[in-house]
Design an enzyme around this catalytic site. Structure first.
Site, mmCIF file in Angstrom:
data_model
loop_
_atom_site.group_PDB
_atom_site.id
_atom_site.type_symbol
_atom_site.label_atom_id
_atom_site.label_comp_id
_atom_site.label_asym_id
_atom_site.label_seq_id
_atom_site.Cartn_x
_atom_site.Cartn_y
_atom_site.Cartn_z
ATOM 1 N N LEU A 250 0.834 -1.213 0.000
ATOM 2 C CA LEU A 250 0.000 0.000 0.000
ATOM 3 C C LEU A 250 0.868 1.262 0.000
ATOM 4 C CD1 LEU A 250 -2.816 -1.047 2.533
ATOM 5 C CD2 LEU A 250 -2.809 -1.242 0.040
ATOM 6 N N ASP B 252 3.268 5.178 -7.431
ATOM 7 C CA ASP B 252 2.985 5.274 -5.996
ATOM 8 C C ASP B 252 3.225 6.693 -5.480
ATOM 9 O OD1 ASP B 252 2.736 2.612 -6.396
ATOM 10 O OD2 ASP B 252 4.538 2.042 -5.296
HETATM 11 C C1 GLA Z 1 5.148 -1.063 -6.899
HETATM 12 C C2 GLA Z 1 5.975 0.035 -7.531
HETATM 13 C C3 GLA Z 1 5.153 0.826 -8.557
HETATM 14 C C4 GLA Z 1 4.459 -0.090 -9.549
HETATM 15 C C5 GLA Z 1 3.745 -1.240 -8.828
HETATM 16 C C6 GLA Z 1 3.220 -2.279 -9.783
HETATM 17 O O1 GLA Z 1 4.114 -0.526 -6.134
HETATM 18 O O2 GLA Z 1 6.481 0.919 -6.565
HETATM 19 O O3 GLA Z 1 5.989 1.760 -9.210
HETATM 20 O O4 GLA Z 1 5.362 -0.574 -10.498
HETATM 21 O O5 GLA Z 1 4.598 -1.908 -7.901
HETATM 22 O O6 GLA Z 1 2.210 -1.755 -10.565
#
Ligand code: GLA
Length: 383
Positions: free
Chosen positions: A123, A170
């Site tokens: 998360l 994220d």
């Molecule tokens: C992690 C990474 C993101 C993205 C997701 C997969 O959360 O930090 O940058 O690549 O995995 O979608």
């Protein structure tokens, strides 16, 4: 929460903080392992997050304290820092290091962090703490960063200081999230649209598999490399900057260039998942939640079969959801390899869902999952 944290700061440092900040975690509704391939993703911020209280000191040191971890650390003010071990304070320390490349910070700081995002659950607790630090320093010292520069800086910290080759999703989501809205982000141009996330008679359930995530970072970096291999082989015939420039039809014309069947699977997931995000955004906009839900299941299946990042725990949660009549869509969210799944759950069925899923999951996995009903919250802010 704020008053409680101010008291804790007082206990730890003997005086009150002068500035307080909050940065959320995020879930990704759809578009997984797409950001580092330059496509579309659809995350939203949640109300779990990181709180940061701070105040200047006269000791020319930066003090890192947290209510979540026993390790506390003090660094003298200097012009750069390097990662030390794997403790939590490396994330905000990396932010100092990045900012100091172009700006001066001349005052020592006392910092207190608190987070309620389950760590390693997918998360985005790390993006949350990075963006919290960058947002706070920019705000407190008027450093003049534009809003978009904050997540970009935080991503650089994660890539270069921490050593995970993550994309922008994220950090962007936790900086730009808005209450009850989803973000449709083009990870190539970093342009975004804020869209209504009207889930009608459904709520967003988050199911943490509670699987300890081992090797997640190295496996993540491995997937990034596999996509780079696919891209460079496709580039023998067509000029592409990233995989998501191809839709499924165009990809089919060139996919013979990819020699390794596993790499071909990875690229196939990326191209089709990117197409799914466009369809999901349309469905959400039209209030067609059953189509949205079907796309979520299709996304999970592809992450399971082609991208191989789900694992028995996440699959067990999604299998349960698929057979449970009050859920219309479910999928893993984030990097995978354990972590969380999300489900669109009919309102009023929360207790029944939690009970039945817990029995089913414990039976097969041996320990319980944690289930939350999540609100869609706001991005980084002064509190
Ligand atoms: C992690 C990474 C993101 C993205 C997701 C997969 O959360 O930090 O940058 O690549 O995995 O979608």
């Amino acid at each position: 929460m704020k008053a409680e944290l101010i008291n804790k700061f007082l206990e730890k440092y003997g005086y009150e903080p002068t500035a307080n900040y909050f940065t959320p975690g995020r879930v990704n509704l759809i578009g997984e392992h797409i950001d580092y391939n330059g496509g579309l993703v659809m995350p939203c911020a949640v109300t779990l997050g990181t709180w940061l209280c701070m105040a200047p000191n006269n000791d020319n040191v930066i003090r890192f304290k947290s209510l979540n971890f026993p390790e506390e650390q003090e660094f003298p003010l200097q012009s750069s820092y390097t990662k030390t071990g794997s403790e939590w304070f490396n994330y905000p320390l990396g932010v100092f290091n990045e900012i100091l490349k172009t700006h001066q910070i001349t005052t020592g700081l006392d910092l207190l962090f608190y987070g309620n995002i389950p760590i390693g659950s997918g998360l985005s607790s790390s993006a949350s703490i990075e963006v919290a630090m960058a947002f706070a320093l920019n705000n407190y010292f008027n450093l003049g960063y534009e809003k978009i520069e904050i997540p970009l800086l935080a991503q650089k910290v994660e890539n270069e200081f921490i050593g995970v080759n993550c994309g922008i999703m994220d950090q962007f989501a936790v900086a730009f999230g808005e209450t009850n809205k989803a973000i449709v982000l083009n990870c190539d141009t970093v342009k975004h649209k804020i869209v209504d996330c009207n889930l009608g008679n459904y709520s967003l359930a988050i199911v943490n598999t509670n699987k300890p995530r081992k090797l997640a970072e190295s496996k993540y970096n491995e997937r990034v490399e596999e996509c780079q291999t696919a891209l460079s082989q496709l580039n023998d015939e067509i000029k592409l900057n990233n995989l998501c420039e191809l839709n499924a039809e165009k990809f089919a014309l060139h996919s013979h260039l990819i020699t390794d069947p596993i790499v071909l699977n990875r690229a196939t997931h990326v191209v089709k998942e990117n197409d799914r995000v466009g369809l999901a955004a349309k469905a959400l906009n039209e209030g067609d939640l059953s189509t949205f839900g079907r796309l979520m299941y299709a996304s999970h299946q592809s992450l399971k079969d082609l991208y191989e990042v789900t694992g028995i725990e996440l699959d067990t949660v999604v299998d349960f959801c698929a057979d449970y009549e009050h859920v219309i869509g479910a999928r893993m969210t984030g990097a995978g390899f354990g972590g969380c799944a999300i489900a669109l759950l009919e309102k009023g069925k929360e207790e029944d869902f939690a009970k039945k899923l817990t029995d089913y999951y414990v039976d097969r996995i041996g320990y319980p999952a944690s289930i939350y009903i999540s609100e869609i919250g706001n991005g980084a802010s002064v509190i």
